[in-house]
Design a protein around this motif. Structure first.
Motif, PDB file in Angstrom:
ATOM      1  N   GLY A  35       0.779  -1.231   0.000  1.00 40.49           N
ATOM      2  CA  GLY A  35       0.000   0.000   0.000  1.00 40.49           C
ATOM      3  C   GLY A  35       0.808   1.277   0.000  1.00 40.49           C
ATOM      4  N   TYR A  36       2.134   1.177   0.193  1.00 40.24           N
ATOM      5  CA  TYR A  36       2.970   2.381   0.173  1.00 40.24           C
ATOM      6  C   TYR A  36       3.052   2.906  -1.255  1.00 40.24           C
ATOM      7  N   VAL A  37       2.874   4.224  -1.409  1.00 38.11           N
ATOM      8  CA  VAL A  37       2.957   4.848  -2.725  1.00 38.11           C
ATOM      9  C   VAL A  37       4.198   5.726  -2.820  1.00 38.11           C
ATOM     10  N   SER A  38       4.346   6.668  -1.900  1.00 38.67           N
ATOM     11  CA  SER A  38       5.491   7.582  -1.946  1.00 38.67           C
ATOM     12  C   SER A  38       5.620   8.326  -0.629  1.00 38.67           C
ATOM     13  N   ASN A  45      12.179  25.976   6.473  1.00 37.25           N
ATOM     14  CA  ASN A  45      13.225  26.878   6.006  1.00 37.25           C
ATOM     15  C   ASN A  45      13.879  27.668   7.134  1.00 37.25           C
ATOM     16  N   ASP A  46      13.093  28.222   8.038  1.00 35.56           N
ATOM     17  CA  ASP A  46      13.665  29.065   9.089  1.00 35.56           C
ATOM     18  C   ASP A  46      13.918  28.321  10.397  1.00 35.56           C
ATOM     19  N   ASP A  47      13.616  27.024  10.427  1.00 34.29           N
ATOM     20  CA  ASP A  47      13.894  26.207  11.612  1.00 34.29           C
ATOM     21  C   ASP A  47      14.196  24.781  11.157  1.00 34.29           C
ATOM     22  N   PRO A  48      15.463  24.480  10.824  1.00 35.37           N
ATOM     23  CA  PRO A  48      15.812  23.160  10.278  1.00 35.37           C
ATOM     24  C   PRO A  48      15.609  22.008  11.262  1.00 35.37           C
ATOM     25  N   ARG A  49      15.274  22.310  12.509  1.00 36.81           N
ATOM     26  CA  ARG A  49      14.996  21.233  13.464  1.00 36.81           C
ATOM     27  C   ARG A  49      13.570  20.704  13.314  1.00 36.81           C
ATOM     28  N   LYS A  50      12.753  21.410  12.546  1.00 33.87           N
ATOM     29  CA  LYS A  50      11.361  21.016  12.337  1.00 33.87           C
ATOM     30  C   LYS A  50      11.219  20.327  10.983  1.00 33.87           C
ATOM     31  N   LEU A  51      10.825  19.045  11.028  1.00 38.87           N
ATOM     32  CA  LEU A  51      10.675  18.239   9.814  1.00 38.87           C
ATOM     33  C   LEU A  51       9.236  17.773   9.662  1.00 38.87           C
ATOM     34  N   VAL A  52       8.813  17.700   8.418  1.00 41.10           N
ATOM     35  CA  VAL A  52       7.498  17.179   8.085  1.00 41.10           C
ATOM     36  C   VAL A  52       7.696  16.083   7.042  1.00 41.10           C
ATOM     37  N   VAL A  53       7.075  14.950   7.271  1.00 39.67           N
ATOM     38  CA  VAL A  53       7.070  13.865   6.301  1.00 39.67           C
ATOM     39  C   VAL A  53       5.660  13.761   5.752  1.00 39.67           C
ATOM     40  N   ILE A  54       5.551  13.724   4.438  1.00 36.18           N
ATOM     41  CA  ILE A  54       4.254  13.528   3.792  1.00 36.18           C
ATOM     42  C   ILE A  54       4.305  12.170   3.110  1.00 36.18           C
ATOM     43  N   GLY A  55       3.521  11.250   3.629  1.00 34.10           N
ATOM     44  CA  GLY A  55       3.459   9.907   3.074  1.00 34.10           C
ATOM     45  C   GLY A  55       2.170   9.709   2.308  1.00 34.10           C
ATOM     46  N   THR A  56       2.248   8.991   1.213  1.00 31.91           N
ATOM     47  CA  THR A  56       1.065   8.662   0.428  1.00 31.91           C
ATOM     48  C   THR A  56       0.892   7.151   0.424  1.00 31.91           C
ATOM     49  N   TRP A  57      -0.314   6.728   0.758  1.00 35.74           N
ATOM     50  CA  TRP A  57      -0.655   5.307   0.845  1.00 35.74           C
ATOM     51  C   TRP A  57      -1.876   5.035  -0.015  1.00 35.74           C
ATOM     52  N   GLN A  58      -2.003   3.824  -0.505  1.00 34.15           N
ATOM     53  CA  GLN A  58      -3.138   3.473  -1.356  1.00 34.15           C
ATOM     54  C   GLN A  58      -4.468   3.655  -0.637  1.00 34.15           C
ATOM     55  N   ASP A  59      -4.460   3.426   0.662  1.00 34.85           N
ATOM     56  CA  ASP A  59      -5.674   3.600   1.459  1.00 34.85           C
ATOM     57  C   ASP A  59      -5.284   3.750   2.927  1.00 34.85           C
ATOM     58  N   MET A  60      -6.223   4.197   3.727  1.00 31.95           N
ATOM     59  CA  MET A  60      -5.966   4.445   5.146  1.00 31.95           C
ATOM     60  C   MET A  60      -5.638   3.150   5.883  1.00 31.95           C
ATOM     61  N   GLU A  61      -6.226   2.049   5.460  1.00 31.39           N
ATOM     62  CA  GLU A  61      -5.955   0.769   6.119  1.00 31.39           C
ATOM     63  C   GLU A  61      -4.490   0.365   5.972  1.00 31.39           C
ATOM     64  N   SER A  62      -3.924   0.594   4.793  1.00 35.16           N
ATOM     65  CA  SER A  62      -2.502   0.285   4.587  1.00 35.16           C
ATOM     66  C   SER A  62      -1.633   1.112   5.510  1.00 35.16           C
TER      67      SER A  62
END
Length: 99
Positions: A35-38, A45-62
């Protein structure tokens, strides 16, 4: 329905190499899950200690299967050592229809 997961973390100063290595290994492990897509990792930019990951999955169950996977939880424990505060998760489905 396609799921977009936004994961927000704020890390303490230092240990950048260890943090990036853990995030890389976590992404690599996710890539083999059904179910993993990407995924992408963004650094504020102004605080390199703050990271965000955006994950894409085929569905919420995956996504939920992976979120609750013991291997993933091992990574979470290791990342928590370097974090300031808890990880924040936001779950979205692709679409514009209001229910």
């Amino acid at each position: 329905m396609l799921a977009k997961i936004i994961i927000k973390r704020r890390f303490r100063q230092g240990a950048t190499d260890e943090i990036l290595a853990l995030l890389h290994d976590l992404r690599f492990a996710a890539m083999s899950q059904p179910g993993y897509v990407s995924g992408e990792t963004l650094m504020q930019n102004d605080d390199p200690r703050k990271l965000v990951v955006i994950g894409t999955w085929q569905d919420m169950e995956s996504w939920h299967r992976w979120k609750n996977n013991p291997r993933r939880n091992e990574f979470e424990v290791m990342l928590n050592v370097y974090q300031e505060g808890p990880t924040v998760y936001e779950e979205y489905v692709l679409g514009t229809a209001l229910r």
